[in-house]
Write a protein that holds these residues in place. Structure first.
Motif, short mmCIF file in Angstrom:
data_model
loop_
_atom_site.label_atom_id
_atom_site.label_comp_id
_atom_site.label_asym_id
_atom_site.label_seq_id
_atom_site.Cartn_x
_atom_site.Cartn_y
_atom_site.Cartn_z
N ALA A 263 9.16 -4.89 3.30
CA ALA A 263 8.75 -5.43 2.01
C ALA A 263 8.15 -6.82 2.17
N ALA A 264 8.71 -7.63 3.06
CA ALA A 264 8.16 -8.95 3.30
C ALA A 264 6.76 -8.86 3.92
N ILE A 265 6.58 -7.90 4.82
CA ILE A 265 5.26 -7.71 5.43
C ILE A 265 4.24 -7.31 4.38
N VAL A 266 4.61 -6.39 3.50
CA VAL A 266 3.68 -5.95 2.45
C VAL A 266 3.36 -7.10 1.49
N CYS A 267 4.37 -7.88 1.10
CA CYS A 267 4.11 -9.01 0.20
C CYS A 267 3.21 -10.05 0.87
N GLY A 268 3.44 -10.32 2.13
CA GLY A 268 2.65 -11.32 2.82
C GLY A 268 1.24 -10.86 3.13
N ALA A 269 1.07 -9.57 3.38
CA ALA A 269 -0.24 -9.06 3.77
C ALA A 269 -1.00 -8.40 2.63
N ALA A 270 -0.51 -8.49 1.42
CA ALA A 270 -1.13 -7.78 0.29
C ALA A 270 -2.58 -8.21 0.08
N VAL A 271 -2.84 -9.49 0.08
CA VAL A 271 -4.20 -9.98 -0.16
C VAL A 271 -5.12 -9.55 0.98
N THR A 272 -4.63 -9.67 2.22
CA THR A 272 -5.43 -9.27 3.37
C THR A 272 -5.73 -7.78 3.34
N LEU A 273 -4.74 -6.97 2.98
CA LEU A 273 -4.95 -5.52 2.91
C LEU A 273 -5.99 -5.16 1.84
N VAL A 274 -5.86 -5.79 0.68
CA VAL A 274 -6.82 -5.50 -0.39
C VAL A 274 -8.22 -5.93 0.03
N ASN A 275 -8.35 -7.10 0.64
CA ASN A 275 -9.67 -7.55 1.09
C ASN A 275 -10.23 -6.64 2.17
N PHE A 276 -9.38 -6.17 3.09
CA PHE A 276 -9.84 -5.26 4.13
C PHE A 276 -10.37 -3.97 3.53
N PHE A 277 -9.60 -3.37 2.62
CA PHE A 277 -10.05 -2.11 2.04
C PHE A 277 -11.22 -2.31 1.07
N TRP A 278 -11.35 -3.48 0.49
CA TRP A 278 -12.54 -3.78 -0.32
C TRP A 278 -13.76 -3.77 0.59
N GLY A 279 -13.64 -4.40 1.76
CA GLY A 279 -14.73 -4.40 2.72
C GLY A 279 -15.07 -3.00 3.22
N VAL A 280 -14.05 -2.17 3.46
CA VAL A 280 -14.29 -0.80 3.88
C VAL A 280 -15.00 -0.03 2.77
N GLY A 281 -14.57 -0.24 1.55
CA GLY A 281 -15.20 0.45 0.42
C GLY A 281 -16.64 0.02 0.21
N GLN A 282 -16.97 -1.20 0.54
CA GLN A 282 -18.35 -1.67 0.39
C GLN A 282 -19.28 -1.08 1.42
N THR A 283 -18.75 -0.62 2.54
CA THR A 283 -19.59 -0.04 3.58
C THR A 283 -19.85 1.45 3.38
N VAL A 284 -19.13 2.07 2.46
CA VAL A 284 -19.30 3.51 2.24
C VAL A 284 -20.60 3.78 1.54
#
Length: 89
Positions: A68-89
């Motif tokens: 849970a701590a990993i998910v809370c800490g990495a939430a912004v990074t995960l969303v930004n990563f998948f936003w970038g992946v979605g922009q390349t589709v």
């Protein structure tokens, strides 16, 4: 070609929403630490009292609280990563 990016000023209250999300992330991290402490105590009691059920629940609690701590800490990074992946589709 359509090019749409997130607009930080498009809606009123966006800055307050960012503050609220940051506060919720802080609360999540604090609760993760609390859960880690409680689970470690349960793990210790279970190990010292020869109670394998309590010990295994404590171990699982430690892993879940760390996750849970990993998910809370990495939430912004995960969303930004998948936003970038979605922009390349």
């Amino acid at each position: 070609m359509i090019d749409i990016d997130p607009n930080a000023t498009g809606l009123p209250g966006i800055e307050q929403l960012r503050v609220i999300v940051g506060a919720v992330m802080t609360i999540g991290l604090i609760l993760s630490v609390l859960a880690l402490i409680v689970a470690a105590i349960a793990w210790g009691f279970g190990a010292n009292s020869s109670n394998p059920h309590l010990s295994s629940r404590g171990k699982l609690g430690v892993l879940v609280s760390c996750g849970a701590a990993i998910v809370c800490g990495a939430a912004v990074t995960l969303v930004n990563f998948f936003w970038g992946v979605g922009q390349t589709v």
